[in-house]
Enzyme design. Sequence first.
Site, PDB file in Angstrom:
ATOM      1  N   ASN A 123       0.868  -1.175   0.000  1.00 36.80           N
ATOM      2  CA  ASN A 123       0.000   0.000   0.000  1.00 36.80           C
ATOM      3  C   ASN A 123       0.908   1.230   0.000  1.00 36.80           C
ATOM      4  OD1 ASN A 123      -1.768   2.069   0.574  1.00 36.80           O
ATOM      5  ND2 ASN A 123      -2.270   1.357   2.650  1.00 36.80           N
TER       6      ASN A 123
ATOM      7  N   LYS B 197       0.077   4.249  -0.238  1.00 38.18           N
ATOM      8  CA  LYS B 197      -0.574   5.419   0.386  1.00 38.18           C
ATOM      9  C   LYS B 197      -0.356   6.651  -0.510  1.00 38.18           C
ATOM     10  CE  LYS B 197      -0.047   3.149   4.784  1.00 38.18           C
ATOM     11  NZ  LYS B 197       0.108   3.247   6.239  1.00 38.18           N
TER      12      LYS B 197
ATOM     13  N   HIS C 104      -9.355   1.152   5.219  1.00 40.61           N
ATOM     14  CA  HIS C 104      -8.066   1.374   5.877  1.00 40.61           C
ATOM     15  C   HIS C 104      -8.272   2.343   7.040  1.00 40.61           C
ATOM     16  CE1 HIS C 104      -3.983   2.600   6.665  1.00 40.61           C
ATOM     17  NE2 HIS C 104      -3.600   1.496   6.047  1.00 40.61           N
TER      18      HIS C 104
ATOM     19  N   GLU D 181      -6.601   4.730   8.082  1.00 40.59           N
ATOM     20  CA  GLU D 181      -6.361   6.154   7.783  1.00 40.59           C
ATOM     21  C   GLU D 181      -7.603   6.786   7.153  1.00 40.59           C
ATOM     22  OE1 GLU D 181      -2.692   5.511   5.680  1.00 40.59           O
ATOM     23  OE2 GLU D 181      -1.741   4.989   7.592  1.00 40.59           O
TER      24      GLU D 181
ATOM     25  N   GLU E 145      -5.163  -5.051  10.754  1.00 44.47           N
ATOM     26  CA  GLU E 145      -4.139  -4.022  10.949  1.00 44.47           C
ATOM     27  C   GLU E 145      -4.426  -3.259  12.245  1.00 44.47           C
ATOM     28  OE1 GLU E 145      -2.203  -2.820   7.016  1.00 44.47           O
ATOM     29  OE2 GLU E 145      -3.979  -1.595   7.225  1.00 44.47           O
TER      30      GLU E 145
ATOM     31  N   GLY F 244       2.797   2.135  10.884  1.00 41.03           N
ATOM     32  CA  GLY F 244       3.779   3.208  10.765  1.00 41.03           C
ATOM     33  C   GLY F 244       4.517   3.536  12.055  1.00 41.03           C
TER      34      GLY F 244
ATOM     35  N   SER G  20       3.554  -2.189  10.340  1.00 39.11           N
ATOM     36  CA  SER G  20       5.004  -2.253  10.594  1.00 39.11           C
ATOM     37  C   SER G  20       5.630  -3.581  10.208  1.00 39.11           C
ATOM     38  CB  SER G  20       5.316  -1.902  12.058  1.00 39.11           C
ATOM     39  OG  SER G  20       4.967  -0.562  12.326  1.00 39.11           O
TER      40      SER G  20
HETATM   41  P1  PGA Z   1       3.016   0.248   7.591  1.00 34.25           P
HETATM   42  O1  PGA Z   1       1.521   0.451   7.050  1.00 34.25           O
HETATM   43  O2  PGA Z   1       3.530  -1.042   7.007  1.00 34.25           O
HETATM   44  O3  PGA Z   1       3.763   1.441   7.103  1.00 34.25           O
HETATM   45  O4  PGA Z   1       2.924   0.182   9.084  1.00 34.25           O
HETATM   46  C1  PGA Z   1       0.656  -0.642   6.888  1.00 34.25           C
HETATM   47  C2  PGA Z   1      -0.669  -0.177   6.328  1.00 34.25           C
HETATM   48  O5  PGA Z   1      -1.141   0.900   6.717  1.00 34.25           O
HETATM   49  O6  PGA Z   1      -1.286  -0.856   5.481  1.00 34.25           O
END
Ligand code: PGA
Length: 262
Positions: free
Chosen positions: A11, A13, A98, A100, A168, A174, A213
């Site tokens: 992803n 983003k 997601h 976010e 997740e 992150g 992560s």
């Molecule tokens: P990350 O994000 O691997 O940077 O922690 C995962 C995600 O949001 O899908």
Amino acid sequence: MIPRRPLVAGNWKMNGLKASLAELAAIRDAVAAGHAGDAEIVVCPPATLIAAAAELCAGSRIAIGGQWCHAQSSGAHTGDISAAMLKDAGAIFVIVGHSERRIEHAETDGLVRGQAEAALGAGLTAIVCIGETAAERREGRTLAVLERQVGGSVPTAAGPGSIVIAYEPVWAIGTGLTPTPADVADAHAFIRRHLDALMPGEAGAVRILYGGSVKPANAAELLAAADVDGALVGGASLTCKDFMGIAGVYRSADASRGDRSP
Ligand code: PGA
């Protein structure tokens, strides 16, 4: 047990300009050389790059996905993007729900389910994200949140071929923090039990990815946890080196023996 083909999805983003397609080409070539074994590999670039990414990966083992879609198929929704548009641009998958989006855009379970239904209606496979926040975990509400999100976000008409779940934990995204493999296994088993209510007899075939992560250094132990069928990778999917360091967990002994690259 129903066999489930591992899936590693990146992803990107809100990252990536046309120049970033060079990294995608490197990923494509590494996967073609057997570096991800038999795992299915998906890259979800920003919407502006989907058509070019799909063209770059046409005929390869990389599938392209979107990061979001509207619940409506078309209409007066300035700036938004429909599932049919993603499909038309060459996407096969789309991420919905997601954290976010849930947090920054106040997306509810009901809205996410509508988006997933729109994805299915357009012929895309929906990667439905769920996961608890740090506060919910502290308060011991992780499983209750997962139960609510599975029940509320996953379309009832979904089947194993049209839906992927990504667990997740919001606090792991992150941050460099991850749950223990045992915690991940527990969450995935719980999710699968609840999926069974939505699609009786079929939940065993649904792939459940872990996300948050995932890095080359922790991928082997997280992906080896029971009921983990792959990963949804954010930051570490932006470079071929890191992404393949994760997907490489699925590289089979045969593939490495057959690898003639210098
Ligand atoms: P990350 O994000 O691997 O940077 O922690 C995962 C995600 O949001 O899908």
